[in-house]
Design a protein around this motif. Structure first.
Motif, PDB file in Angstrom:
ATOM      1  N   PRO A   1      -6.159   3.454  12.966  1.00  0.00           N
ATOM      2  CA  PRO A   1      -4.829   3.207  13.542  1.00  0.00           C
ATOM      3  C   PRO A   1      -3.739   2.985  12.497  1.00  0.00           C
ATOM      4  O   PRO A   1      -2.585   3.370  12.714  1.00  0.00           O
ATOM      5  N   GLU A   2      -4.094   2.393  11.364  1.00  0.00           N
ATOM      6  CA  GLU A   2      -3.125   2.181  10.286  1.00  0.00           C
ATOM      7  C   GLU A   2      -2.615   3.517   9.764  1.00  0.00           C
ATOM      8  O   GLU A   2      -1.427   3.683   9.496  1.00  0.00           O
ATOM      9  N   LEU A   3      -3.521   4.485   9.610  1.00  0.00           N
ATOM     10  CA  LEU A   3      -3.135   5.800   9.106  1.00  0.00           C
ATOM     11  C   LEU A   3      -2.275   6.534  10.118  1.00  0.00           C
ATOM     12  O   LEU A   3      -1.257   7.139   9.767  1.00  0.00           O
ATOM     13  N   THR A   4      -2.678   6.492  11.375  1.00  0.00           N
ATOM     14  CA  THR A   4      -1.889   7.137  12.429  1.00  0.00           C
ATOM     15  C   THR A   4      -0.489   6.537  12.481  1.00  0.00           C
ATOM     16  O   THR A   4       0.515   7.262  12.583  1.00  0.00           O
ATOM     17  N   ALA A   5      -0.401   5.212  12.404  1.00  0.00           N
ATOM     18  CA  ALA A   5       0.904   4.547  12.431  1.00  0.00           C
ATOM     19  C   ALA A   5       1.748   4.935  11.230  1.00  0.00           C
ATOM     20  O   ALA A   5       2.965   5.107  11.342  1.00  0.00           O
TER      21      ALA A   5
ATOM     22  N   ILE B   1      -0.979   9.938  18.322  1.00  0.00           N
ATOM     23  CA  ILE B   1      -1.988   8.973  18.769  1.00  0.00           C
ATOM     24  C   ILE B   1      -3.217   9.708  19.296  1.00  0.00           C
ATOM     25  O   ILE B   1      -4.356   9.366  18.952  1.00  0.00           O
ATOM     26  N   ILE B   2      -2.987  10.729  20.108  1.00  0.00           N
ATOM     27  CA  ILE B   2      -4.098  11.504  20.666  1.00  0.00           C
ATOM     28  C   ILE B   2      -4.878  12.197  19.555  1.00  0.00           C
ATOM     29  O   ILE B   2      -6.113  12.127  19.484  1.00  0.00           O
ATOM     30  N   VAL B   3      -4.153  12.868  18.657  1.00  0.00           N
ATOM     31  CA  VAL B   3      -4.802  13.609  17.577  1.00  0.00           C
ATOM     32  C   VAL B   3      -5.489  12.661  16.600  1.00  0.00           C
ATOM     33  O   VAL B   3      -6.620  12.908  16.171  1.00  0.00           O
ATOM     34  N   GLY B   4      -4.806  11.583  16.244  1.00  0.00           N
ATOM     35  CA  GLY B   4      -5.394  10.630  15.308  1.00  0.00           C
ATOM     36  C   GLY B   4      -6.706  10.071  15.810  1.00  0.00           C
ATOM     37  O   GLY B   4      -7.685   9.958  15.061  1.00  0.00           O
ATOM     38  N   GLU B   5      -6.740   9.725  17.080  1.00  0.00           N
ATOM     39  CA  GLU B   5      -7.967   9.199  17.667  1.00  0.00           C
ATOM     40  C   GLU B   5      -9.034  10.294  17.741  1.00  0.00           C
ATOM     41  O   GLU B   5     -10.220  10.035  17.505  1.00  0.00           O
TER      42      GLU B   5
ATOM     43  N   ARG C   1       0.833  -1.217   0.000  1.00  0.00           N
ATOM     44  CA  ARG C   1       0.000   0.000   0.000  1.00  0.00           C
ATOM     45  C   ARG C   1       0.861   1.258   0.000  1.00  0.00           C
ATOM     46  O   ARG C   1       0.650   2.191   0.774  1.00  0.00           O
ATOM     47  N   PHE C   2       1.823   1.297  -0.917  1.00  0.00           N
ATOM     48  CA  PHE C   2       2.674   2.473  -1.028  1.00  0.00           C
ATOM     49  C   PHE C   2       1.874   3.728  -1.386  1.00  0.00           C
ATOM     50  O   PHE C   2       2.226   4.827  -0.974  1.00  0.00           O
ATOM     51  N   ASP C   3       0.815   3.570  -2.167  1.00  0.00           N
ATOM     52  CA  ASP C   3       0.013   4.734  -2.557  1.00  0.00           C
ATOM     53  C   ASP C   3      -0.577   5.434  -1.341  1.00  0.00           C
ATOM     54  O   ASP C   3      -0.630   6.663  -1.280  1.00  0.00           O
ATOM     55  N   ASP C   4      -1.030   4.645  -0.356  1.00  0.00           N
ATOM     56  CA  ASP C   4      -1.591   5.230   0.865  1.00  0.00           C
ATOM     57  C   ASP C   4      -0.520   5.980   1.649  1.00  0.00           C
ATOM     58  O   ASP C   4      -0.808   6.947   2.360  1.00  0.00           O
ATOM     59  N   PHE C   5       0.712   5.515   1.533  1.00  0.00           N
ATOM     60  CA  PHE C   5       1.818   6.105   2.264  1.00  0.00           C
ATOM     61  C   PHE C   5       2.386   7.340   1.558  1.00  0.00           C
ATOM     62  O   PHE C   5       3.034   8.183   2.168  1.00  0.00           O
TER      63      PHE C   5
ATOM     64  N   ASP D   1       9.006  -1.517  13.659  1.00  0.00           N
ATOM     65  CA  ASP D   1       8.128  -2.487  13.016  1.00  0.00           C
ATOM     66  C   ASP D   1       6.749  -1.864  12.803  1.00  0.00           C
ATOM     67  O   ASP D   1       6.100  -1.432  13.763  1.00  0.00           O
ATOM     68  N   ARG D   2       6.293  -1.802  11.566  1.00  0.00           N
ATOM     69  CA  ARG D   2       5.019  -1.144  11.275  1.00  0.00           C
ATOM     70  C   ARG D   2       3.848  -1.854  11.933  1.00  0.00           C
ATOM     71  O   ARG D   2       2.953  -1.209  12.487  1.00  0.00           O
ATOM     72  N   THR D   3       3.840  -3.176  11.913  1.00  0.00           N
ATOM     73  CA  THR D   3       2.743  -3.917  12.536  1.00  0.00           C
ATOM     74  C   THR D   3       2.703  -3.668  14.031  1.00  0.00           C
ATOM     75  O   THR D   3       1.636  -3.449  14.622  1.00  0.00           O
ATOM     76  N   GLY D   4       3.868  -3.676  14.653  1.00  0.00           N
ATOM     77  CA  GLY D   4       3.938  -3.390  16.081  1.00  0.00           C
ATOM     78  C   GLY D   4       3.512  -1.970  16.397  1.00  0.00           C
ATOM     79  O   GLY D   4       2.910  -1.704  17.442  1.00  0.00           O
ATOM     80  N   LEU D   5       3.799  -1.051  15.468  1.00  0.00           N
ATOM     81  CA  LEU D   5       3.413   0.338  15.656  1.00  0.00           C
ATOM     82  C   LEU D   5       1.890   0.481  15.656  1.00  0.00           C
ATOM     83  O   LEU D   5       1.329   1.218  16.458  1.00  0.00           O
TER      84      LEU D   5
END
Length: 248
Positions: free
Chosen positions: A183-187, A173-177, A77-81, A202-206
């Motif tokens: 959560p994927e976008l915030t990460a 995290i605060i602003v994203g929520e 999903r490079f386009d999203d990034f 690690d992106r998944t861990g993030l």
């Protein structure tokens, strides 16, 4: 100057790791993606003809083609990034605001490099200084640090200072929520900062960390929503702090 060894080393690392350790492979490939965007801008917009070789230009084209193939094969999903990386480059003064489309967030004005309050033509925060806005964000951050073992948390990022952790982990995290980001976008927003700071994560861990901490910081999320709304309606930061202190 394009670092050819960087691309060779990280692409080779990806090829070696992808079958055995996808998380580590993703770290390598997203690092390549970020640096590629930077180098493309440098090559096309900044560098003079005598500052790069045809071989270097071809290298970037080959890397971009490989990433496109890997994206289709593994779903990175490079386009999203992409837009997030562009924003990061604008923040780093690598490109100007006119070089790519502006992202906007309705309802709450914020920017990851400007205390999360974005200056817009219809923004009612223009009369406030950065120092005044800091009164609110600092208050929310200090409250957030009491919700978990903050001293232990910062030891997880030994090469990063507390300011980086506050600005690029806690506040996103605060602003994203608060604005309803996935959560994927915030990460992803956080990941771009980590990569450009040279920190491997690690992106998944993030993503999992974002989910967990969003729950722990529920009161701070609510406080940010209230503060943002109050500030836009003309309330002074000190009055806003007094208001949100009742829920923190």
């Amino acid at each position: 100057m394009i670092d050819k060894n960087f691309y060779f080393e990280n692409l080779s690392a990806f090829d070696i790791l992808i079958d055995s350790d996808r998380k580590e492979a993703e770290k390598a490939i997203f690092k390549v993606y970020c640096i590629l965007q930077r180098d493309k801008i440098w090559l096309n917009e900044v560098a003079l003809p005598d500052e790069f070789s045809e071989e270097e230009a071809e290298l970037l084209m080959d890397v971009e083609e490989k990433l496109s193939t890997l994206d289709m094969e593994y779903g990175f999903r490079f386009d999203d990034f992409y837009k997030l990386v562009q924003q990061e480059m604008r923040d780093q003064n690598i490109i100007s605001d006119t070089d790519s489309e502006e992202d906007s967030d309705d309802g709450v004005f914020y920017d990851l490099e400007d205390d999360f309050f974005e200056e817009e033509s219809d923004n009612h925060l223009n009369h406030l200084t950065d120092e005044e806005l800091d009164i609110v964000t600092d208050f929310i951050l200090n409250s957030a640090k009491t919700r978990f073992d903050y001293p232990q948390f910062i030891t997880s990022f030994p090469s990063l200072d507390e300011d980086f952790i506050d600005v690029n982990i806690l506040m996103p995290i605060i602003v994203g929520e608060a604005v309803g980001d996935d959560p994927e976008l915030t990460a992803a927003k956080m990941l771009s900062h980590f990569i450009l700071a040279g920190f491997s994560v690690d992106r998944t861990g993030l993503v999992e960390m974002v989910k967990t901490m969003a729950k722990e910081l529920g009161r701070e999320v609510l406080a940010f929503k209230i503060a943002s709304d109050s500030l836009q309606q003309g309330a002074h930061p000190e009055d806003v702090v007094q208001q949100i202190s009742q829920i923190l």
